[in-house]
Design a protein around this motif. Structure first.
Motif, PDB file in Angstrom:
ATOM      1  N   UNK A 107       0.793  -1.221   0.000  1.00 25.54           N
ATOM      2  CA  UNK A 107       0.000   0.000   0.000  1.00 25.54           C
ATOM      3  C   UNK A 107       0.823   1.267   0.000  1.00 25.54           C
ATOM      4  N   UNK A 108       2.023   1.232   0.568  1.00 24.72           N
ATOM      5  CA  UNK A 108       2.855   2.423   0.668  1.00 24.72           C
ATOM      6  C   UNK A 108       4.191   2.161  -0.008  1.00 24.72           C
ATOM      7  N   UNK A 109       4.669   3.145  -0.757  1.00 25.06           N
ATOM      8  CA  UNK A 109       5.995   3.010  -1.359  1.00 25.06           C
ATOM      9  C   UNK A 109       7.044   3.153  -0.268  1.00 25.06           C
ATOM     10  N   UNK A 110       8.243   2.695  -0.551  1.00 21.65           N
ATOM     11  CA  UNK A 110       9.328   2.783   0.436  1.00 21.65           C
ATOM     12  C   UNK A 110       9.624   4.235   0.791  1.00 21.65           C
ATOM     13  N   UNK A 111       9.562   5.141  -0.188  1.00 19.94           N
ATOM     14  CA  UNK A 111       9.833   6.559   0.070  1.00 19.94           C
ATOM     15  C   UNK A 111       8.774   7.161   0.996  1.00 19.94           C
ATOM     16  N   UNK A 112       7.522   6.820   0.750  1.00 23.84           N
ATOM     17  CA  UNK A 112       6.425   7.334   1.579  1.00 23.84           C
ATOM     18  C   UNK A 112       6.541   6.800   3.008  1.00 23.84           C
ATOM     19  N   UNK A 119       7.874   7.641   8.792  1.00 23.29           N
ATOM     20  CA  UNK A 119       8.689   7.282   9.949  1.00 23.29           C
ATOM     21  C   UNK A 119       9.601   8.419  10.378  1.00 23.29           C
ATOM     22  N   UNK A 120      10.106   9.184   9.425  1.00 20.96           N
ATOM     23  CA  UNK A 120      10.950  10.341   9.747  1.00 20.96           C
ATOM     24  C   UNK A 120      10.137  11.401  10.484  1.00 20.96           C
ATOM     25  N   UNK A 121       8.899  11.603  10.046  1.00 24.27           N
ATOM     26  CA  UNK A 121       8.030  12.565  10.723  1.00 24.27           C
ATOM     27  C   UNK A 121       7.760  12.133  12.159  1.00 24.27           C
ATOM     28  N   UNK A 122       7.634  10.840  12.373  1.00 21.79           N
ATOM     29  CA  UNK A 122       7.367  10.338  13.727  1.00 21.79           C
ATOM     30  C   UNK A 122       8.608  10.429  14.611  1.00 21.79           C
ATOM     31  N   UNK A 123       9.769  10.012  14.081  1.00 13.06           N
ATOM     32  CA  UNK A 123      10.969   9.922  14.897  1.00 13.06           C
ATOM     33  C   UNK A 123      11.706  11.246  15.034  1.00 13.06           C
ATOM     34  N   UNK A 145       0.005  11.831  12.763  1.00  9.57           N
ATOM     35  CA  UNK A 145       0.332  11.145  11.509  1.00  9.57           C
ATOM     36  C   UNK A 145      -0.934  10.718  10.786  1.00  9.57           C
ATOM     37  N   UNK A 146      -1.943  10.312  11.560  1.00  6.62           N
ATOM     38  CA  UNK A 146      -3.218   9.935  10.947  1.00  6.62           C
ATOM     39  C   UNK A 146      -3.834  11.133  10.237  1.00  6.62           C
ATOM     40  N   UNK A 147      -3.818  12.280  10.906  1.00  2.00           N
ATOM     41  CA  UNK A 147      -4.399  13.485  10.297  1.00  2.00           C
ATOM     42  C   UNK A 147      -3.591  13.950   9.087  1.00  2.00           C
ATOM     43  N   UNK A 148      -2.260  13.935   9.205  1.00  8.86           N
ATOM     44  CA  UNK A 148      -1.400  14.472   8.148  1.00  8.86           C
ATOM     45  C   UNK A 148      -1.298  13.540   6.944  1.00  8.86           C
ATOM     46  N   UNK A 149      -1.006  12.267   7.209  1.00  6.62           N
ATOM     47  CA  UNK A 149      -0.722  11.329   6.121  1.00  6.62           C
ATOM     48  C   UNK A 149      -1.858  10.354   5.830  1.00  6.62           C
ATOM     49  N   UNK A 150      -2.812  10.244   6.747  1.00 10.60           N
ATOM     50  CA  UNK A 150      -3.911   9.302   6.550  1.00 10.60           C
ATOM     51  C   UNK A 150      -3.500   7.858   6.753  1.00 10.60           C
ATOM     52  N   UNK A 151      -2.479   7.630   7.591  1.00 13.68           N
ATOM     53  CA  UNK A 151      -1.987   6.280   7.851  1.00 13.68           C
ATOM     54  C   UNK A 151      -2.435   5.850   9.249  1.00 13.68           C
ATOM     55  N   UNK A 186       1.908   2.222  11.577  1.00 13.32           N
ATOM     56  CA  UNK A 186       3.161   2.871  11.971  1.00 13.32           C
ATOM     57  C   UNK A 186       3.849   2.062  13.067  1.00 13.32           C
ATOM     58  N   UNK A 187       3.090   1.569  14.029  1.00 20.97           N
ATOM     59  CA  UNK A 187       3.674   0.773  15.106  1.00 20.97           C
ATOM     60  C   UNK A 187       4.299  -0.499  14.546  1.00 20.97           C
ATOM     61  N   UNK A 188       3.645  -1.129  13.594  1.00 22.46           N
ATOM     62  CA  UNK A 188       4.210  -2.314  12.952  1.00 22.46           C
ATOM     63  C   UNK A 188       5.510  -2.012  12.229  1.00 22.46           C
ATOM     64  N   UNK A 189       5.560  -0.882  11.528  1.00 24.29           N
ATOM     65  CA  UNK A 189       6.795  -0.473  10.843  1.00 24.29           C
ATOM     66  C   UNK A 189       7.908  -0.237  11.849  1.00 24.29           C
ATOM     67  N   UNK A 190       7.584   0.403  12.963  1.00 23.76           N
ATOM     68  CA  UNK A 190       8.597   0.684  13.988  1.00 23.76           C
ATOM     69  C   UNK A 190       9.150  -0.606  14.576  1.00 23.76           C
ATOM     70  N   UNK A 191       8.284  -1.572  14.827  1.00 22.68           N
ATOM     71  CA  UNK A 191       8.743  -2.858  15.366  1.00 22.68           C
ATOM     72  C   UNK A 191       9.661  -3.564  14.381  1.00 22.68           C
ATOM     73  N   UNK A 192       9.322  -3.504  13.094  1.00 29.39           N
ATOM     74  CA  UNK A 192      10.160  -4.150  12.083  1.00 29.39           C
ATOM     75  C   UNK A 192      11.521  -3.479  11.973  1.00 29.39           C
ATOM     76  N   UNK A 193      11.558  -2.155  12.025  1.00 29.76           N
ATOM     77  CA  UNK A 193      12.846  -1.462  11.921  1.00 29.76           C
ATOM     78  C   UNK A 193      13.681  -1.705  13.170  1.00 29.76           C
ATOM     79  N   UNK A 194      13.029  -1.806  14.324  1.00 24.42           N
ATOM     80  CA  UNK A 194      13.756  -2.073  15.569  1.00 24.42           C
ATOM     81  C   UNK A 194      14.387  -3.462  15.551  1.00 24.42           C
ATOM     82  N   UNK A 195      13.657  -4.454  15.100  1.00 21.12           N
ATOM     83  CA  UNK A 195      14.222  -5.818  15.059  1.00 21.12           C
ATOM     84  C   UNK A 195      15.285  -5.930  13.976  1.00 21.12           C
TER      85      UNK A 195
END
Length: 94
Positions: free
Chosen positions: A47-52, A57-61, A70-76, A81-90
């Motif tokens: 659903x999301x490109x790697x750049x998006x 994630x940059x906006x969050x971190x 992030x929900x209001x700004x990007x509609x995600x 986002x939490x799933x992406x963060x867990x994947x990057x952390x591992x």
């Protein structure tokens, strides 16, 4: 008459049967009798490109945006986002 054989994306079996339509995009769904998994006809990519994804994630971190922001700004979804963060952390600790 042309017969098109469709193979399971997971186990490569040709033992597939039609299993209704997807409610969100109307694509044909198939059920594999060999492995029991479902798949769609011509699935779309992520659903999301790697750049998006990196932008969100940059906006969050770095910019310290909240999950609700992030929900209001990007509609995600915050769950996404939490799933992406867990994947990057591992991935960092592996």
């Amino acid at each position: 008459m042309v017969i098109e054989v469709i193979y399971c994306r997971h186990c490569s079996s040709d033992d597939l049967v039609k299993n209704g339509f997807a409610p969100n995009n109307g694509k044909q769904k198939y059920l594999c009798h060999a492995c029991g998994r479902q798949s769609r006809e011509d699935p779309s990519p992520n659903g999301y490109t790697q750049e998006r994804k990196e932008e969100i994630l940059r906006a969050y971190q770095e910019e310290r945006s909240s999950l609700r922001g992030l929900r209001r700004t990007f509609g995600v979804s915050p769950t996404t986002v939490i799933g992406w963060l867990k994947k990057t952390r591992t991935a960092k600790f592996s």
